[in-house]
Design an enzyme around this catalytic site. Structure first.
Site, PDB file in Angstrom:
ATOM      1  N   ASP A  57     -42.083  42.159  10.130  1.00  0.00           N
ATOM      2  CA  ASP A  57     -41.324  43.357   9.753  1.00  0.00           C
ATOM      3  C   ASP A  57     -41.326  43.620   8.244  1.00  0.00           C
ATOM      4  O   ASP A  57     -40.946  44.698   7.800  1.00  0.00           O
ATOM      5  CB  ASP A  57     -39.887  43.326  10.308  1.00  0.00           C
ATOM      6  CG  ASP A  57     -39.096  42.120   9.850  1.00  0.00           C
ATOM      7  OD1 ASP A  57     -39.633  41.303   9.077  1.00  0.00           O
ATOM      8  OD2 ASP A  57     -37.923  41.988  10.283  1.00  0.00           O
ATOM      9  N   ARG A  58     -41.770  42.658   7.457  1.00  0.00           N
ATOM     10  CA  ARG A  58     -41.836  42.899   6.010  1.00  0.00           C
ATOM     11  C   ARG A  58     -43.249  43.230   5.582  1.00  0.00           C
ATOM     12  O   ARG A  58     -44.211  42.891   6.277  1.00  0.00           O
ATOM     13  CB  ARG A  58     -41.411  41.657   5.243  1.00  0.00           C
ATOM     14  CG  ARG A  58     -39.986  41.253   5.504  1.00  0.00           C
ATOM     15  CD  ARG A  58     -39.608  40.084   4.632  1.00  0.00           C
ATOM     16  NE  ARG A  58     -38.202  39.795   4.802  1.00  0.00           N
ATOM     17  CZ  ARG A  58     -37.445  39.233   3.882  1.00  0.00           C
ATOM     18  NH1 ARG A  58     -37.965  38.866   2.729  1.00  0.00           N
ATOM     19  NH2 ARG A  58     -36.172  39.011   4.099  1.00  0.00           N
TER      20      ARG A  58
ATOM     21  N   ASP B  55     -42.347  37.405  11.146  1.00  0.00           N
ATOM     22  CA  ASP B  55     -42.155  38.201  12.364  1.00  0.00           C
ATOM     23  C   ASP B  55     -42.688  39.621  12.232  1.00  0.00           C
ATOM     24  O   ASP B  55     -42.427  40.465  13.092  1.00  0.00           O
ATOM     25  CB  ASP B  55     -40.676  38.207  12.759  1.00  0.00           C
ATOM     26  CG  ASP B  55     -39.783  38.805  11.694  1.00  0.00           C
ATOM     27  OD1 ASP B  55     -40.127  38.734  10.499  1.00  0.00           O
ATOM     28  OD2 ASP B  55     -38.727  39.362  12.050  1.00  0.00           O
TER      29      ASP B  55
ATOM     30  N   SER C 129     -37.769  34.959  10.545  1.00  0.00           N
ATOM     31  CA  SER C 129     -38.411  35.875   9.606  1.00  0.00           C
ATOM     32  C   SER C 129     -39.359  35.177   8.640  1.00  0.00           C
ATOM     33  O   SER C 129     -40.272  34.491   9.042  1.00  0.00           O
ATOM     34  CB  SER C 129     -37.332  36.661   8.864  1.00  0.00           C
ATOM     35  OG  SER C 129     -37.923  37.654   8.092  1.00  0.00           O
ATOM     36  N   HIS C 130     -39.077  35.296   7.354  1.00  0.00           N
ATOM     37  CA  HIS C 130     -39.941  34.751   6.315  1.00  0.00           C
ATOM     38  C   HIS C 130     -39.650  33.275   6.019  1.00  0.00           C
ATOM     39  O   HIS C 130     -40.307  32.678   5.179  1.00  0.00           O
ATOM     40  CB  HIS C 130     -39.751  35.570   5.048  1.00  0.00           C
ATOM     41  CG  HIS C 130     -38.302  35.638   4.666  1.00  0.00           C
ATOM     42  ND1 HIS C 130     -37.398  36.359   5.402  1.00  0.00           N
ATOM     43  CD2 HIS C 130     -37.608  35.034   3.689  1.00  0.00           C
ATOM     44  CE1 HIS C 130     -36.199  36.210   4.881  1.00  0.00           C
ATOM     45  NE2 HIS C 130     -36.297  35.404   3.836  1.00  0.00           N
TER      46      HIS C 130
ATOM     47  N   LYS D  70     -37.460  47.332  10.481  1.00  0.00           N
ATOM     48  CA  LYS D  70     -38.468  47.575   9.464  1.00  0.00           C
ATOM     49  C   LYS D  70     -39.805  47.145  10.038  1.00  0.00           C
ATOM     50  O   LYS D  70     -39.852  46.365  10.992  1.00  0.00           O
ATOM     51  CB  LYS D  70     -38.118  46.859   8.176  1.00  0.00           C
ATOM     52  CG  LYS D  70     -37.883  45.382   8.299  1.00  0.00           C
ATOM     53  CD  LYS D  70     -37.393  44.869   6.959  1.00  0.00           C
ATOM     54  CE  LYS D  70     -37.193  43.371   6.953  1.00  0.00           C
ATOM     55  NZ  LYS D  70     -35.834  42.971   7.303  1.00  0.00           N
TER      56      LYS D  70
ATOM     57  N   ASP E 221     -44.821  39.334   6.959  1.00  0.00           N
ATOM     58  CA  ASP E 221     -44.117  38.044   7.031  1.00  0.00           C
ATOM     59  C   ASP E 221     -44.171  37.412   8.415  1.00  0.00           C
ATOM     60  O   ASP E 221     -44.913  37.868   9.284  1.00  0.00           O
ATOM     61  CB  ASP E 221     -42.662  38.239   6.599  1.00  0.00           C
ATOM     62  CG  ASP E 221     -41.879  39.039   7.621  1.00  0.00           C
ATOM     63  OD1 ASP E 221     -42.493  39.884   8.301  1.00  0.00           O
ATOM     64  OD2 ASP E 221     -40.656  38.821   7.765  1.00  0.00           O
TER      65      ASP E 221
END
Ligand code: G16
Length: 544
Positions: free
Chosen positions: A282-283, A280, A113-114, A377, A278
């Site tokens: 999703d944010r 991947d 992720s982030h 998300k 981010d």
């Protein structure tokens, strides 16, 4: 095709956290480490044998190696088909989209992720179930249990699989379909949003936008959708090339890490609309000119304005937010006369509510917003939703949010992170805090009276499963709150998160600076939890 049976022994640390198994790259690079986890997925997710798997990741360091290993293991396990993104790339929401669109038996998403990427940074893997969502706790617990009893894994004896050309090939009897990572996702966005009006917005001379892809996975998605399909000028998407180390930065869309975007938005002649996503994809972070929209407010604004957007014109059935997310969306739900759910942190907790048709929109304070269109998300979706609103309302981001506050009141909100705290000391802090809870209700702390103090537990209204110990809440009369929990996504030490919220109905008091508006509550939080005493820290490492 030869299949090798490789003897292995369990690793004790393969319990998935808030969102999958996240570790430093060097942990994943240990012999058998990734293989063990993947074998545990295959051993427990029996439908994958003879079924279809979606596979892709955010392109971070070790993505390509991991894809090769997983393809060879999938072939050895008897998976019938793997749908893999070109070059091993799939954003998390695009992977969810493919799992649903092609009704597969699940997917493996490679991302931390982030968290930063590179040989000395982080990697991650998670299994998503056939509904397209991150595996719920029941499934991740099964996978974890399976990792603890492994003695061997199976892997095809093949050197290299080509994932850099579109099209279909075979590995033994397994079909490998290398697909355009953007196409199906972009088509889904086109179904939900009014692309004609958004195109017209970009054609109107005064409107300018800047999207920061942070050298992460959304670059190609944002370029295709914003620049090619919607006609935003070339260069609207900055840091668009996905890089294995994200250019050495944290691909975390917040005011600290999207610094250049924030600078651009703060200029006198800055763009009208700014956004970032981010590692991947999703944010999301949403900015107006010299204006930051908190993720909690963003959820509330989208919910209150959903009728402006084609995909949600028929109305939304309910809203869900994670417990630490501000209560701004609750007021919108009340106004619309729809249900509002408060779930533990982790997108996986929204899955059942979405599948049961109880909620349409979901959101989290951690820069996550999404809907029932996928089961993750979705960063770019949120950006397009805002863009659609701007195209319809012809107002600035700031005006849209401020008029929302006038109608519903303002929830001042901040999160303070204390990163890389000694894990044991962090646990002690939380335990002491839990011990204090029974005596707090009815007590006066500063100018506030405690109306409820507990350790949040959630009973899933669909399957009745219970998740305990999801964060300490101290609720005050009048709607203010303090929440304390330990992050479930870090890879070094512990991160204490303190979430602070104050509800202010009076429009005359909507223009305060957030940290000053919350200062008295922050002081109470430090006092109640003994943050300095337990962590040795005077101040947080990150404030959002
Ligand atoms: C994951 C989860 C989110 C959660 C976030 C932060 O997001 O999917 O639901 O809010 O982590 O979790 P924590 O506070 O435990 O660190 P992502 O974008 O990292 O996959």
């Amino acid at each position: 095709m030869n299949i090798n049976l490789v003897a292995t022994t369990p690793f004790k640390d393969q319990k998935p956290g808030t969102s999958g198994l996240r570790k430093q790259v060097r942990v994943f690079q240990q012999p058998h480490y990734l293989e063990n986890f993947v074998q545990a997925v295959f051993n427990t997710q029996t439908a994958l044998k003879g079924g279809t798997l979606v596979l892709g990741g955010d392109g971070r360091y070790f993505n390509r190696e991991a894809i090769q290993i997983i393809l060879r293991m999938a072939a050895a396990h008897g998976v019938a088909k793997v749908i893999v993104g070109l070059g091993g790339i799939l954003s998390t929401p695009a992977a969810s989209c493919l799992i649903r669109r092609y009704r597969t038996q699940g997917g493996l998403i490679l991302s931390a992720s982030h968290n930063p990427g590179g040989p000395h940074a982080d990697f991650g893997i998670k299994f998503n179930t056939p509904n397209g969502g991150p595996a719920p706790e029941k499934v991740t617990n099964e996978i974890h249990a399976a990792t603890l009893t492994l003695s061997e894994y199976r892997i095809a004896d093949i050197q290299h699989v080509d994932i850099d050309h579109l099209g279909t090939s075979k590995l033994g009897t397994m079909e490998i379909a290398v697909v355009d990572p953007v196409q199906d996702y972009a088509a889904l966005m086109q179904n939900l949003f009014d692309f004609d009006r958004m195109r017209a917005l970009f054609n109107s001379v005064p409107f300018r936008m800047r999207f920061d892809a942070m050298h992460a996975v959304t670059g190609p998605y944002a370029r295709r959708i914003l620049e090619d399909m919607l006609g935003a000028p070339p260069g609207t998407v900055m840091r668009a090339e996905p890089l294995a180390d994200f250019g050495g930065h944290h691909p975390d869309p917040n005011l600290v890490h999207a610094h250049d975007l924030v600078e651009a938005m703060n200029g006198r002649t800055g763009p009208d609309f700014g956004a970032a996503s981010d590692g991947d994809g999703d944010r999301n972070m949403i900015l107006g000119r010299r204006f930051f929209v908190t993720p909690s407010d963003s959820l509330a604004v989208l919910a209150a304005n959903a009728h402006h957007v084609p995909g949600y014109r028929g109305g939304i059935v309910g809203i869900a937010r994670s417990m630490p997310t501000s209560q701004a969306a609750d007021r919108v739900a009340e106004h619309l006369g729809i249900e509002c759910f408060e779930t533990p942190t982790g997108w996986k907790f929204f899955g059942n509510l979405l599948d049961a048709g109880r909620v349409t929109l979901c959101g989290e304070e951690s820069f996550g917003t999404g809907s029932d269109h996928v089961r993750e998300k979705d960063g770019l979706w949120a950006v397009l939703f805002w863009l659609n609103l701007l195209a319809v309302r012809h107002e600035s981001v700031e005006n849209i949010v401020k008029s929302h506050w006038r109608q519903f009141g303002r929830n001042y909100y901040t999160r303070h992170d204390f990163e890389e705290v000694d894990a044991q000391r962090a646990e002690t802090l939380m335990n002491r805090l839990r011990d204090r809870l029974p005596g707090l209700t009815g007590k006066r702390l500063g100018d506030h009276t405690v109306s409820l103090a507990d350790d949040f537990a959630y009973e899933d209204p669909i399957d009745g499963s219970i998740s305990q110990g999801q964060g300490v809440r101290i609720l005050f009369e009048g709607g203010s709150r303090l929440v304390f929990r330990l992050s479930g996504t870090g890879t070094a030490g512990a991160t204490l998160r303190l979430y602070v919220e104050r509800y202010e109905p009076d429009p005359q008091r909507h223009a305060l600076e957030t940290q000053s508006a919350l200062a008295p509550l922050i002081a109470i939080a430090h006092e109640v939890a003994g943050i300095r005493e337990h962590t040795g820290r005077e101040a947080p490492t990150v404030i959002t």
